[in-house]
Scaffold this motif. Structure first.
Motif, PDB file in Angstrom:
ATOM      1  N   LEU A   1       0.800  -1.219   0.000  1.00  0.00           N
ATOM      2  CA  LEU A   1       0.000   0.000   0.000  1.00  0.00           C
ATOM      3  C   LEU A   1       0.838   1.277   0.000  1.00  0.00           C
ATOM      4  CD1 LEU A   1      -2.806  -0.932   2.558  1.00  0.00           C
ATOM      5  CD2 LEU A   1      -2.997  -0.824   0.067  1.00  0.00           C
ATOM      6  N   PHE A   2       2.028   1.231   0.596  1.00  0.00           N
ATOM      7  CA  PHE A   2       2.782   2.470   0.776  1.00  0.00           C
ATOM      8  C   PHE A   2       4.225   2.409   0.270  1.00  0.00           C
ATOM      9  CE2 PHE A   2      -0.507   2.302   4.047  1.00  0.00           C
ATOM     10  CZ  PHE A   2      -1.191   3.475   3.762  1.00  0.00           C
ATOM     11  N   GLU A   3       4.989   1.413   0.709  1.00  0.00           N
ATOM     12  CA  GLU A   3       6.398   1.389   0.330  1.00  0.00           C
ATOM     13  C   GLU A   3       6.603   1.206  -1.170  1.00  0.00           C
ATOM     14  OE1 GLU A   3       9.526  -0.239   3.224  1.00  0.00           O
ATOM     15  OE2 GLU A   3       7.820  -1.590   3.428  1.00  0.00           O
ATOM     16  N   LYS A   4       6.025   0.182  -1.724  1.00  0.00           N
ATOM     17  CA  LYS A   4       6.236  -0.100  -3.142  1.00  0.00           C
ATOM     18  C   LYS A   4       5.788   1.051  -4.034  1.00  0.00           C
ATOM     19  CE  LYS A   4       5.544  -3.712  -6.603  1.00  0.00           C
ATOM     20  NZ  LYS A   4       4.952  -5.063  -6.860  1.00  0.00           N
ATOM     21  N   PRO A   5       4.588   1.618  -3.844  1.00  0.00           N
ATOM     22  CA  PRO A   5       4.201   2.774  -4.677  1.00  0.00           C
ATOM     23  C   PRO A   5       5.127   3.972  -4.490  1.00  0.00           C
ATOM     24  CG  PRO A   5       2.283   1.837  -3.582  1.00  0.00           C
ATOM     25  CD  PRO A   5       3.482   1.181  -2.971  1.00  0.00           C
ATOM     26  N   PHE A   6       5.595   4.188  -3.263  1.00  0.00           N
ATOM     27  CA  PHE A   6       6.466   5.332  -2.997  1.00  0.00           C
ATOM     28  C   PHE A   6       7.761   5.246  -3.789  1.00  0.00           C
ATOM     29  CE2 PHE A   6       9.970   7.239  -0.547  1.00  0.00           C
ATOM     30  CZ  PHE A   6       9.540   8.554  -0.482  1.00  0.00           C
ATOM     31  N   PHE A   7       8.399   4.087  -3.745  1.00  0.00           N
ATOM     32  CA  PHE A   7       9.708   3.958  -4.383  1.00  0.00           C
ATOM     33  C   PHE A   7       9.627   3.728  -5.887  1.00  0.00           C
ATOM     34  CE2 PHE A   7      10.944   2.942   0.040  1.00  0.00           C
ATOM     35  CZ  PHE A   7      11.971   3.865   0.182  1.00  0.00           C
ATOM     36  N   THR A   8       8.578   3.086  -6.350  1.00  0.00           N
ATOM     37  CA  THR A   8       8.503   2.767  -7.777  1.00  0.00           C
ATOM     38  C   THR A   8       7.676   3.759  -8.591  1.00  0.00           C
ATOM     39  OG1 THR A   8       6.566   1.319  -7.481  1.00  0.00           O
ATOM     40  CG2 THR A   8       8.748   0.316  -7.265  1.00  0.00           C
ATOM     41  N   LYS A   9       6.869   4.563  -7.905  1.00  0.00           N
ATOM     42  CA  LYS A   9       6.009   5.501  -8.633  1.00  0.00           C
ATOM     43  C   LYS A   9       6.167   6.940  -8.156  1.00  0.00           C
ATOM     44  CE  LYS A   9       1.187   6.330  -9.957  1.00  0.00           C
ATOM     45  NZ  LYS A   9      -0.222   5.856  -9.843  1.00  0.00           N
ATOM     46  N   THR A  10       5.990   7.174  -6.844  1.00  0.00           N
ATOM     47  CA  THR A  10       5.991   8.544  -6.328  1.00  0.00           C
ATOM     48  C   THR A  10       7.311   9.263  -6.573  1.00  0.00           C
ATOM     49  OG1 THR A  10       4.383   7.950  -4.620  1.00  0.00           O
ATOM     50  CG2 THR A  10       5.648   9.980  -4.282  1.00  0.00           C
ATOM     51  N   LEU A  11       8.412   8.664  -6.171  1.00  0.00           N
ATOM     52  CA  LEU A  11       9.709   9.321  -6.350  1.00  0.00           C
ATOM     53  C   LEU A  11      10.026   9.588  -7.823  1.00  0.00           C
ATOM     54  CD1 LEU A  11      12.157   7.748  -3.713  1.00  0.00           C
ATOM     55  CD2 LEU A  11      11.065   9.995  -3.682  1.00  0.00           C
ATOM     56  N   PRO A  12       9.857   8.589  -8.703  1.00  0.00           N
ATOM     57  CA  PRO A  12      10.127   8.878 -10.113  1.00  0.00           C
ATOM     58  C   PRO A  12       9.218   9.957 -10.699  1.00  0.00           C
ATOM     59  CG  PRO A  12      10.144   6.515  -9.720  1.00  0.00           C
ATOM     60  CD  PRO A  12       9.614   7.156  -8.466  1.00  0.00           C
ATOM     61  N   GLU A  13       7.932   9.892 -10.396  1.00  0.00           N
ATOM     62  CA  GLU A  13       7.002  10.850 -10.988  1.00  0.00           C
ATOM     63  C   GLU A  13       7.248  12.269 -10.477  1.00  0.00           C
ATOM     64  OE1 GLU A  13       3.010   9.550 -10.433  1.00  0.00           O
ATOM     65  OE2 GLU A  13       3.144   8.010 -11.993  1.00  0.00           O
ATOM     66  N   ARG A  14       7.414  12.407  -9.156  1.00  0.00           N
ATOM     67  CA  ARG A  14       7.570  13.751  -8.597  1.00  0.00           C
ATOM     68  C   ARG A  14       8.931  14.370  -8.903  1.00  0.00           C
ATOM     69  NH1 ARG A  14       4.536  13.427  -2.671  1.00  0.00           N
ATOM     70  NH2 ARG A  14       2.459  12.967  -3.504  1.00  0.00           N
ATOM     71  N   SER A  15       9.890  13.542  -9.232  1.00  0.00           N
ATOM     72  CA  SER A  15      11.206  14.070  -9.601  1.00  0.00           C
ATOM     73  C   SER A  15      11.316  14.317 -11.098  1.00  0.00           C
ATOM     74  CB  SER A  15      12.305  13.101  -9.164  1.00  0.00           C
ATOM     75  OG  SER A  15      12.231  11.892  -9.911  1.00  0.00           O
ATOM     76  N   GLY A  16      10.215  14.145 -11.819  1.00  0.00           N
ATOM     77  CA  GLY A  16      10.248  14.329 -13.262  1.00  0.00           C
ATOM     78  C   GLY A  16      11.094  13.276 -13.951  1.00  0.00           C
ATOM     79  N   GLY A  17      11.172  12.092 -13.351  1.00  0.00           N
ATOM     80  CA  GLY A  17      11.930  10.993 -13.939  1.00  0.00           C
ATOM     81  C   GLY A  17      13.401  11.019 -13.598  1.00  0.00           C
ATOM     82  N   LYS A  18      13.829  11.973 -12.793  1.00  0.00           N
ATOM     83  CA  LYS A  18      15.261  12.076 -12.462  1.00  0.00           C
ATOM     84  C   LYS A  18      15.697  11.045 -11.407  1.00  0.00           C
ATOM     85  CE  LYS A  18      15.997  15.472 -15.242  1.00  0.00           C
ATOM     86  NZ  LYS A  18      16.386  16.811 -14.762  1.00  0.00           N
ATOM     87  N   ILE A  19      14.791  10.687 -10.507  1.00  0.00           N
ATOM     88  CA  ILE A  19      15.115   9.692  -9.490  1.00  0.00           C
ATOM     89  C   ILE A  19      14.394   8.394  -9.840  1.00  0.00           C
ATOM     90  CG2 ILE A  19      14.950   9.048  -7.055  1.00  0.00           C
ATOM     91  CD1 ILE A  19      15.148  11.976  -6.336  1.00  0.00           C
ATOM     92  N   THR A  20      15.166   7.325 -10.025  1.00  0.00           N
ATOM     93  CA  THR A  20      14.617   6.017 -10.352  1.00  0.00           C
ATOM     94  C   THR A  20      15.127   5.008  -9.326  1.00  0.00           C
ATOM     95  OG1 THR A  20      16.463   5.641 -11.867  1.00  0.00           O
ATOM     96  CG2 THR A  20      14.415   6.504 -12.812  1.00  0.00           C
TER      97      THR A  20
END
Length: 358
Positions: free
Chosen positions: A52-71
């Motif tokens: 519910l939280f960890e997987k979406p955060f690391f695989t979706k939230t960080l990449p999307e909010r960083s404009g694709g800079k953090i993967t």
């Protein structure tokens, strides 16, 4: 898990670049960040927090909010075959960038980490939140100095309560029973009332309860439900003994290399994740009770038919006495005199307890 399987898991994490595709500009993006790829191991994949939280955060939230800079490359502890303190050792070596650890497991190598989740210390989640936030900086300093790790989050699982196969009515009814615990401070409680504490890995507890290798077990209200402990136990004694405090940590050398913008971006994102996990800890504590007993709304788990045992004032008083007479003195002996003052000024101040250095 075998060494071969562990190496397979590490190879998966290190060798496969699971770059997450990111759509065009979105609200909250920070496209001017430098590129950063993180190798991340999350918590156990069994409890709901992972999906519910960890997987979406690391695989979706960080990449999307960083404009694709953090993967990220993101896997669970089970996929790497990590146990106890393993992920922190791998983090120190630089093989991983971010790891997830429970403070009671870390306590074997660094007893100071146990201080935020001593058995019986925080009787409700609101007090637990205040105590954790008070302790956070002191824990961060200790982790940086001793292990070269930067603390990013500190958060709870649902309240840790007692599941029993034989009927129990009070905390004292653990006398003579074999009780699965994790971490020394929970064992201190069991032993104080005359029970025998046994250490069994989470994934093996169901079978141990089923065949009688353990009479009872301590885990979260929803965590035990996720493993269907309600099928092999009958009574749920809902006296909070702890919160299975968990933390995300980053390799400090990597953190120190990051530019100011990236650090601030990560601080903000991890703070939001931490808040969500605290909110879920609050919600899932009651949801787990509802699910195990089959009474009320069961949103995240499976419905059982356990007997709910509500602790009496005498049980609460006994837990508090054990904290002061057994849990704290034993912890301080393990941790050393340098632990007393920082604990007194943080977690201790929240609950009104001041310990004396040995």
């Amino acid at each position: 898990m075998t060494k071969a399987l562990r190496m397979t898991g590490l190879a998966k994490l290190l060798g496969v670049m699971m770059l997450v595709g990111v759509p065009g500009a979105a609200i909250g993006q920070t496209p001017d960040l430098p590129k950063l790829h993180l190798k991340v191991v999350g918590s156990s994949g069994i409890p709901r927090q992972f999906e519910l939280f960890e997987k979406p955060f690391f695989t979706k939230t960080l990449p999307e909010r960083s404009g694709g800079k953090i993967t990220t490359d993101f896997v669970s502890r089970e996929e790497l075959g990590l146990k106890g303190f393993d992920d922190m050792r791998v983090l120190r070596q630089g093989t991983l960038d971010i790891g997830t650890s429970q403070t009671l497991y870390v306590g074997g190598d660094e007893p100071f980490a146990e201080g935020v989740d001593l058995a019986g210390l925080f009787g409700d989640i609101d007090t637990a939140f205040k105590g954790h936030m008070a302790y956070k900086n002191a824990l961060d300093e200790r982790l940086q100095k001793k292990f070269g790790l930067k603390l990013m989050t500190l958060w709870p699982y649902p309240a840790q309560v007692i599941y029993c196969r034989p009927p129990i009515k009070t905390l004292s009814d653990l006398k003579g029973k074999k009780v699965r615990v994790f971490g020394r401070t929970l064992g201190d409680v069991v032993e104080h009332v005359g029970g025998a504490s046994v250490t069994i890995t989470f994934g093996e507890v169901y079978e141990a309860l089923e065949r009688g290798a353990a009479d009872c077990g301590v885990t979260g209200t929803l965590s035990g439900n996720a493993e269907r402990w309600y099928e092999v136990t009958t009574h749920l004694f809902v006296l909070p003994l702890g919160w299975s405090t968990t933390m995300h940590t980053m390799n400090l050398a990597l953190w120190n290399r990051l530019d100011a913008k990236t650090k601030e971006f990560l601080r903000v994102q991890f703070a939001e994740l931490e808040k969500k996990l605290w909110d879920f800890g609050r919600e899932s504590t009651q949801d787990g009770i509802n699910c195990n007993t089959g009474v009320g709304e069961c949103k995240y788990g499976y419905k059982g038919k356990m007997t709910l045992v509500t602790p009496s004032a005498a049980d609460v008083a006994l837990r508090d006495q054990i904290l002061r007479d057994t849990v704290i003195p034993r912890w301080l002996k393990r941790c050393g005199k340098d632990c007393a003052e920082p604990w007194n000024e943080t977690a201790g101040k929240v609950v009104g307890i001041r310990m004396k250095a040995p």
